[in-house]
Structures are given as structure tokens and as C-alpha cells.
Scaffold this motif. Structure first.
Motif, PDB file in Angstrom:
ATOM      1  N   VAL A 266       0.839  -1.200   0.000  1.00  0.00           N
ATOM      2  CA  VAL A 266       0.000   0.000   0.000  1.00  0.00           C
ATOM      3  C   VAL A 266       0.875   1.251   0.000  1.00  0.00           C
ATOM      4  N   LEU A 267       1.934   1.257   0.798  1.00  0.00           N
ATOM      5  CA  LEU A 267       2.842   2.397   0.817  1.00  0.00           C
ATOM      6  C   LEU A 267       3.452   2.619  -0.566  1.00  0.00           C
ATOM      7  N   ARG A 268       3.772   1.510  -1.239  1.00  0.00           N
ATOM      8  CA  ARG A 268       4.328   1.612  -2.590  1.00  0.00           C
ATOM      9  C   ARG A 268       3.312   2.246  -3.543  1.00  0.00           C
ATOM     10  N   GLU A 269       2.066   1.797  -3.470  1.00  0.00           N
ATOM     11  CA  GLU A 269       1.030   2.335  -4.357  1.00  0.00           C
ATOM     12  C   GLU A 269       0.791   3.815  -4.072  1.00  0.00           C
TER      13      GLU A 269
ATOM     14  N   TRP B 135       5.904   4.860   9.511  1.00  0.00           N
ATOM     15  CA  TRP B 135       5.467   4.814   8.112  1.00  0.00           C
ATOM     16  C   TRP B 135       6.431   5.590   7.223  1.00  0.00           C
ATOM     17  N   TRP B 136       6.995   6.658   7.755  1.00  0.00           N
ATOM     18  CA  TRP B 136       7.982   7.445   7.012  1.00  0.00           C
ATOM     19  C   TRP B 136       9.221   6.576   6.744  1.00  0.00           C
ATOM     20  N   ASN B 137       9.687   5.903   7.801  1.00  0.00           N
ATOM     21  CA  ASN B 137      10.864   5.038   7.686  1.00  0.00           C
ATOM     22  C   ASN B 137      10.607   3.879   6.729  1.00  0.00           C
ATOM     23  N   ARG B 138       9.410   3.279   6.821  1.00  0.00           N
ATOM     24  CA  ARG B 138       9.087   2.134   5.974  1.00  0.00           C
ATOM     25  C   ARG B 138       8.871   2.555   4.523  1.00  0.00           C
ATOM     26  N   THR B 139       8.436   3.777   4.299  1.00  0.00           N
ATOM     27  CA  THR B 139       8.313   4.274   2.923  1.00  0.00           C
ATOM     28  C   THR B 139       9.687   4.461   2.297  1.00  0.00           C
ATOM     29  N   ARG B 140      10.642   4.945   3.093  1.00  0.00           N
ATOM     30  CA  ARG B 140      12.019   5.058   2.588  1.00  0.00           C
ATOM     31  C   ARG B 140      12.569   3.669   2.218  1.00  0.00           C
TER      32      ARG B 140
ATOM     33  N   TYR C  32       2.750   2.979 -12.412  1.00  0.00           N
ATOM     34  CA  TYR C  32       1.841   4.057 -11.980  1.00  0.00           C
ATOM     35  C   TYR C  32       0.565   4.045 -12.817  1.00  0.00           C
ATOM     36  N   ARG C  33       0.701   3.850 -14.136  1.00  0.00           N
ATOM     37  CA  ARG C  33      -0.474   3.855 -15.007  1.00  0.00           C
ATOM     38  C   ARG C  33      -1.426   2.714 -14.662  1.00  0.00           C
ATOM     39  N   LYS C  34      -0.871   1.558 -14.293  1.00  0.00           N
ATOM     40  CA  LYS C  34      -1.721   0.440 -13.885  1.00  0.00           C
ATOM     41  C   LYS C  34      -2.532   0.810 -12.643  1.00  0.00           C
ATOM     42  N   ILE C  35      -1.853   1.418 -11.668  1.00  0.00           N
ATOM     43  CA  ILE C  35      -2.526   1.817 -10.424  1.00  0.00           C
ATOM     44  C   ILE C  35      -3.593   2.868 -10.709  1.00  0.00           C
TER      45      ILE C  35
ATOM     46  N   ASN D 126      13.425  -0.634  -2.302  1.00  0.00           N
ATOM     47  CA  ASN D 126      12.947  -1.813  -3.028  1.00  0.00           C
ATOM     48  C   ASN D 126      12.538  -1.449  -4.452  1.00  0.00           C
ATOM     49  N   MET D 127      11.904  -0.301  -4.613  1.00  0.00           N
ATOM     50  CA  MET D 127      11.476   0.154  -5.933  1.00  0.00           C
ATOM     51  C   MET D 127      12.691   0.473  -6.807  1.00  0.00           C
ATOM     52  N   GLU D 128      13.732   1.004  -6.196  1.00  0.00           N
ATOM     53  CA  GLU D 128      14.960   1.278  -6.943  1.00  0.00           C
ATOM     54  C   GLU D 128      15.590  -0.032  -7.419  1.00  0.00           C
ATOM     55  N   ARG D 129      15.627  -1.042  -6.528  1.00  0.00           N
ATOM     56  CA  ARG D 129      16.196  -2.337  -6.915  1.00  0.00           C
ATOM     57  C   ARG D 129      15.396  -2.977  -8.050  1.00  0.00           C
ATOM     58  N   ALA D 130      14.086  -2.706  -8.067  1.00  0.00           N
ATOM     59  CA  ALA D 130      13.228  -3.246  -9.123  1.00  0.00           C
ATOM     60  C   ALA D 130      13.263  -2.382 -10.379  1.00  0.00           C
ATOM     61  N   LYS D 131      14.143  -1.369 -10.376  1.00  0.00           N
ATOM     62  CA  LYS D 131      14.313  -0.463 -11.517  1.00  0.00           C
ATOM     63  C   LYS D 131      13.033   0.328 -11.827  1.00  0.00           C
ATOM     64  N   LEU D 132      12.275   0.640 -10.782  1.00  0.00           N
ATOM     65  CA  LEU D 132      11.074   1.452 -10.918  1.00  0.00           C
ATOM     66  C   LEU D 132      11.356   2.908 -10.588  1.00  0.00           C
ATOM     67  N   LEU D 133      12.469   3.168  -9.892  1.00  0.00           N
ATOM     68  CA  LEU D 133      12.905   4.517  -9.579  1.00  0.00           C
ATOM     69  C   LEU D 133      14.347   4.693 -10.026  1.00  0.00           C
ATOM     70  N   VAL D 134      14.688   5.920 -10.409  1.00  0.00           N
ATOM     71  CA  VAL D 134      16.068   6.235 -10.781  1.00  0.00           C
ATOM     72  C   VAL D 134      16.951   6.056  -9.548  1.00  0.00           C
ATOM     73  N   PRO D 135      18.125   5.430  -9.677  1.00  0.00           N
ATOM     74  CA  PRO D 135      19.001   5.223  -8.515  1.00  0.00           C
ATOM     75  C   PRO D 135      19.307   6.518  -7.772  1.00  0.00           C
ATOM     76  N   ALA D 136      19.374   6.418  -6.450  1.00  0.00           N
ATOM     77  CA  ALA D 136      19.635   7.602  -5.615  1.00  0.00           C
ATOM     78  C   ALA D 136      20.949   8.273  -5.978  1.00  0.00           C
ATOM     79  N   SER D 137      21.926   7.486  -6.445  1.00  0.00           N
ATOM     80  CA  SER D 137      23.223   8.058  -6.808  1.00  0.00           C
ATOM     81  C   SER D 137      23.128   8.992  -8.010  1.00  0.00           C
ATOM     82  N   GLN D 138      22.050   8.877  -8.783  1.00  0.00           N
ATOM     83  CA  GLN D 138      21.867   9.717  -9.964  1.00  0.00           C
ATOM     84  C   GLN D 138      20.822  10.805  -9.762  1.00  0.00           C
ATOM     85  N   SER D 139      19.894  10.589  -8.850  1.00  0.00           N
ATOM     86  CA  SER D 139      18.738  11.497  -8.742  1.00  0.00           C
ATOM     87  C   SER D 139      18.926  12.643  -7.754  1.00  0.00           C
TER      88      SER D 139
END
Length: 257
Positions: free
Chosen positions: A10-13, A59-64, A96-99, A69-82
């Protein structure tokens, strides 16, 4: 008994929704603040309790953690680049479009049937008429546009997304000071940005402003979107950025009639 925590899924969505609705990227702290504003009432007492270190809510900590996890799944740009800006990748946009599609289906299903008003379909023309006309257009330099896209690797300078199509990577060359009248900007590399289609449209319509320090601001919300990415061999002309800010400031100042 410990209070139940909101699931990681849910936090991911929620995070997908916030980022997707804000153009695909947002500074970390701002994203969490927006999540709290939108979904705070749905969080449990356990979500609001502090971590063992006592420096932030669970919830803040768990969202981080979910962001990683989203970065590892290649859903977010790596923190080293963003640079601290949470940014959706092309795969992230797909999720996101599916959701968003599921949310729209649920919303429509919950609407009273009587409240749904479908517009009548226009008849159109089976054989559209044709008319000849003469136009004048500015001849753009293909070489300049291709150079800018190639030197950036077809990566958007604002969100860091690289779109991949069956024909290869895709990006758009966006002129900062437009070429046509009344702007008459120059068709040179310093007056061109490499942008994805979404940020190209937003920039052209003045929804985004870029300062001389290359910080990017969402004009509708005032939120910072991070910094424009530069690469060796392409220096953005600050005079063109100043023109863009000035022009769209004047447009916003025009009173509505």
C-alpha cells in the motif's frame, strides 16, 4: 497487541500515485509530506509511532525502505543519480499507469449510475474535405537537435528518464527561447534542452521554471523538482532561461476576462 501497520504494498502504491500525479519526480521530503497530506487519515496509530531511534515515524521510515525496493526493481532512478529527488523510470511510469487505471475503474464503479453522463459521439466526416494553403515556418537545425539528444544519451535533463521505443531511445529537443515570432530565439545548442515529452510540454507552457543555478520549480505548486542535469559539451545559456522566466511571468500576469 501492537497496532497493525500499513502494508509495504500500500505504501508503494501511495508513493507511485504521488509521484505520478506530480510529473514523475519529487524531492524525498516533499514526497513524504505529500503522502502524509493525502493519506494521513488512513494511517494507523502504529504507523504514527516512532522508530527505535525516535527520529521519525514508522510509516515514514518504511516508505524510505520501500523506495529502496522500488529502486532495486528499476522502478525509480538510482539515488546516486537522482540527487535526493525520487524519480520514476519508464518501468515505474508503467506501474503508476496500472494503479491509476485501477483507481479510475473503482471510482466509476462506485458512482451512482444516474450521475454518469456520457457525451454523444460526434458524427465526423467519412470523406474529409481538403484545402490547399501556404504556410511559412522556421527551418530548424536537425544537427543541433540531434547533437543535444545524443550528448545527453536521450535522457531527460529534468527527470532523468530515458524512453525506449522499438526504434530506439527517444527524447525531444526543446528550445528555451522559442524560435518563432515574437520570441525569435536562436537555433543554437545553448538554447536547447533534451527533455522527455511530458517535461517538454510542461516547460513550453511555462508550468516549469529553471533558475540560473539550474534549479527546476513546478510553478503550479511551488515545489522544487531538483536541478537540471548538465553534461560536458552542453552549457545551457542563462540568458535564454531568463527570457523564458520573464515571458511566462508576463503571461501569468495577464488578467482573465
Amino acid at each position: 497487541m501492537a497496532a497493525e501497520l500499513t502494508s509495504q504494498q500500500v505504501l508503494r502504491e501511495w508513493l507511485f500515485t504521488i509521484l505520478g500525479e506530480r510529473g514523475g519526480s519529487m524531492p524525498a521530503a516533499r514526497a513524504l509530506t505529500e503522502m502524509e497530506r493525502r493519506y494521513g487519515e488512513l494511517l494507523s496509530d502504529g504507523d504514527w509511532s516512532l522508530t527505535k531511534r525516535g527520529d521519525e515515524s514508522k510509516w515514514w521510515n518504511r516508505t524510505r525502505f520501500e523506495r529502496k525496493n522500488m529502486e532495486r526493481a528499476k522502478l525509480l532512478v538510482p539515488a546516486s543519480q537522482s540527487r535526493g529527488v525520487w524519480t520514476l523510470t519508464e518501468a515505474g511510469w508503467g506501474e503508476y499507469r496500472k494503479i491509476a487505471d485501477i483507481a479510475l475503474i473503482v471510482e466509476r464503479a462506485e458512482e451512482p449510475k444516474a450521475s454518469i453522463r456520457l457525451p454523444g459521439q460526434p458524427v465526423g466526416q467519412k470523406f474529409p474535405a481538403r484545402a490547399e494553403e501556404m504556410t511559412q515556418r522556421v527551418i530548424r537545425s536537425t544537427a543541433v537537435a540531434e547533437y543535444i539528444k545524443r550528448i545527453h544519451g536521450h535522457i531527460c535533463q529534468i527527470c532523468g528518464i530515458r524512453l525506449i521505443t522499438p526504434k530506439g531511445a527517444y527524447a525531444e529537443a526543446a528550445h528555451i527561447q522559442a524560435l518563432g515570432r515574437p520570441h525569435t530565439g536562436p537555433d543554437v545548442a545553448a538554447n536547447v534542452l533534451c527533455l522527455c515529452p511530458n517535461h517538454h510540454v510542461l516547460f513550453d507552457f511555462g508550468a516549469l521554471a529553471i533558475s540560473d543555478d539550474l534549479s527546476v520549480t513546478d510553478q503550479s505548486s511551488g515545489f522544487s523538482l531538483g536541478y537540471l542535469r548538465e553534461v560536458p559539451g552542453h552549457e545551457v545559456g542563462r540568458e535564454y532561461l531568463a527570457y523564458h522566466r520573464s515571458h511566462h511571468a508576463r503571461v501569468r500576469d495577464v488578467p482573465e476576462v
